[in-house]
Design an enzyme around this catalytic site. Structure first.
Site, short mmCIF file in Angstrom:
data_model
loop_
_atom_site.label_atom_id
_atom_site.label_comp_id
_atom_site.label_asym_id
_atom_site.label_seq_id
_atom_site.Cartn_x
_atom_site.Cartn_y
_atom_site.Cartn_z
N ASN A 2 51.41 66.56 -10.14
CA ASN A 2 52.83 66.30 -9.94
C ASN A 2 52.97 65.24 -8.86
OD1 ASN A 2 55.77 66.67 -9.27
ND2 ASN A 2 55.55 68.46 -10.59
N TYR A 20 73.15 65.14 -27.10
CA TYR A 20 71.84 65.21 -27.76
C TYR A 20 71.57 63.97 -28.59
CZ TYR A 20 70.76 69.73 -25.88
OH TYR A 20 70.47 70.72 -24.99
N ASN A 51 58.83 70.57 -23.20
CA ASN A 51 59.57 69.39 -23.65
C ASN A 51 59.96 69.50 -25.12
OD1 ASN A 51 59.02 68.55 -21.11
ND2 ASN A 51 57.43 67.08 -21.69
N CYS A 97 77.56 72.37 -41.73
CA CYS A 97 76.58 72.86 -42.70
C CYS A 97 77.06 72.60 -44.14
CB CYS A 97 76.39 74.37 -42.48
SG CYS A 97 75.29 75.14 -43.65
N ASP A 104 60.62 66.63 -26.86
CA ASP A 104 60.64 65.22 -27.26
C ASP A 104 59.58 64.78 -28.27
OD1 ASP A 104 58.29 65.07 -25.72
OD2 ASP A 104 59.30 64.20 -23.98
N SER A 106 58.79 71.29 -12.58
CA SER A 106 59.22 71.87 -11.31
C SER A 106 58.91 73.36 -11.28
CB SER A 106 60.72 71.62 -11.10
OG SER A 106 61.44 72.15 -12.19
N HIS A 118 60.66 75.35 -25.70
CA HIS A 118 62.11 75.14 -25.66
C HIS A 118 62.65 74.41 -26.88
CE1 HIS A 118 61.98 75.67 -20.98
NE2 HIS A 118 62.02 76.82 -21.62
#
Ligand code: BJW
Ligand code: ZN
Length: 250
Positions: free
Chosen positions: A212, A66, A100, A146, A102, A188, A117
């Protein structure tokens, strides 16, 4: 580009637009998609990294994956497709429902966004659920812990086998059901329950327009499929809207 007449008629009368987007809309910003020929997951199996068990087994590896993707996101910009969607707010009530993580829709200026998501910038402790923005976390080697309870910190994204944030899913589904046109861009459409959104929109009477570079699971049920890059097609749609609206105001 010559768009289908039926679609142009819809654009003339529509009030509410939904853009259901996936990794393909960010491809032209330089962020690799998951599947397809240039997908990151051709090289790396999604199931091995994007699930909770993988994180518990090797938290450092998943965290580093990530971190690497955050770096890519930070060094990129929204593209013409993201900007065209944001500009359409001038003419319509626009809602973005994105898979996304982002942040590129927000950075392009879109205001109403449902993130199905999660978001790569946010993180939380797996034990006490305290949230951390990325900049609050100390730069550690591997996964940070944490400050309150010492638990492992994970990205606030939705992994396989995890529930989607219900407010985001419900909000996105509602907007799609109430939309006049639901654009399905660069996905997709194989990951559920997100992929139910265009189906729900269609059932509720929305006009489904897919954009697409290649046919997808959704192509057969879409009202109109436009094949090409979203960074090129979406600005053309915006131009078309500007022409239509200018004509109407004369
Ligand atoms: C361009 C372009 C250009 C390229 N212009 N286009 C049946 C029903 C319900 C659920 C399931 C089911 N069967 C299986 C499931 C479970 C699973 C699932 O759906 N699996 C399928 C793969 C079969 N779903 C889940 O686990 C979900 N949770 C869930 O179901 O909870 C209930 C539950 C709880 C407990 C136990 C059991 C069930 C969660 C799914 C979470 C998905 N998470 C990821 C990772 C997010 C974090 C991260 O990024 O690391 O989300 S997976 C990944 O796929 C990511 C994406 O958002 C998602 C969708 O991918 P997307 O966006 O469509 O990208 P691609 O790469 O697939 O497609 C790109 C497209 O762009 C292509 O079509 C290109 O052609 C196109 N393109 N360039 C236009 N320039
Ligand atoms: Zn904690």
């Amino acid at each position: 580009m010559n768009f289908k007449e039926e679609f142009l008629d819809k654009l003339k009368t529509a009030k509410k637009l939904v853009f259901f987007t996936g990794a393909g809309i960010s491809a032209e910003s330089g962020i690799a998609t998951f599947r397809g020929k240039d997908g990151i997951w051709n090289k790396m199996k999604p199931e091995e990294l994007a699930n909770f068990n993988a994180f518990m087994k090797n938290p450092n590896l998943v965290w580093e994956w990530y971190q690497h993707r955050r770096q890519i996101v930070h060094n990129t910009e929204p593209n013409a497709g993201h900007f065209a969607i944001a500009s359409l707010e001038e003419y319509y009530d626009v809602t973005v429902v994105t898979q996304n993580i982002d942040n590129l829709h927000r950075r392009a200026g879109s205001k109403k966004i449902f993130e199905l998501h999660g978001n790569i910038e946010r993180n939380y402790c797996i034990d006490c659920k305290t949230f951390y923005e990325l900049q609050e976390l100390e730069k550690t080697e591997g996964v940070p812990h944490c400050k309150k309870c010492g638990g492992l910190i994970r990205p606030d994204v939705v992994w396989f086998g995890e529930f989607l944030p219900q407010d985001q899913f419900r909000g996105g589904e509602n907007a799609a059901e109430q939309s006049d046109i639901c654009f399905v861009v660069g996905t997709s459409a194989v990951v559920y329950p997100a992929a139910y959104i265009p189906t729900s929109a269609k059932r509720a009477g929305s006009y489904i327009v897919e954009i697409n570079i290649e046919p997808t699971e959704l192509t057969n049920s879409a009202d109109y499929s436009i094949f090409g890059k979203s960074g090129e097609i979406l600005p053309e749609i915006l131009n078309e809207v500007r022409r239509l609206k200018a004509k109407n105001s004369n």
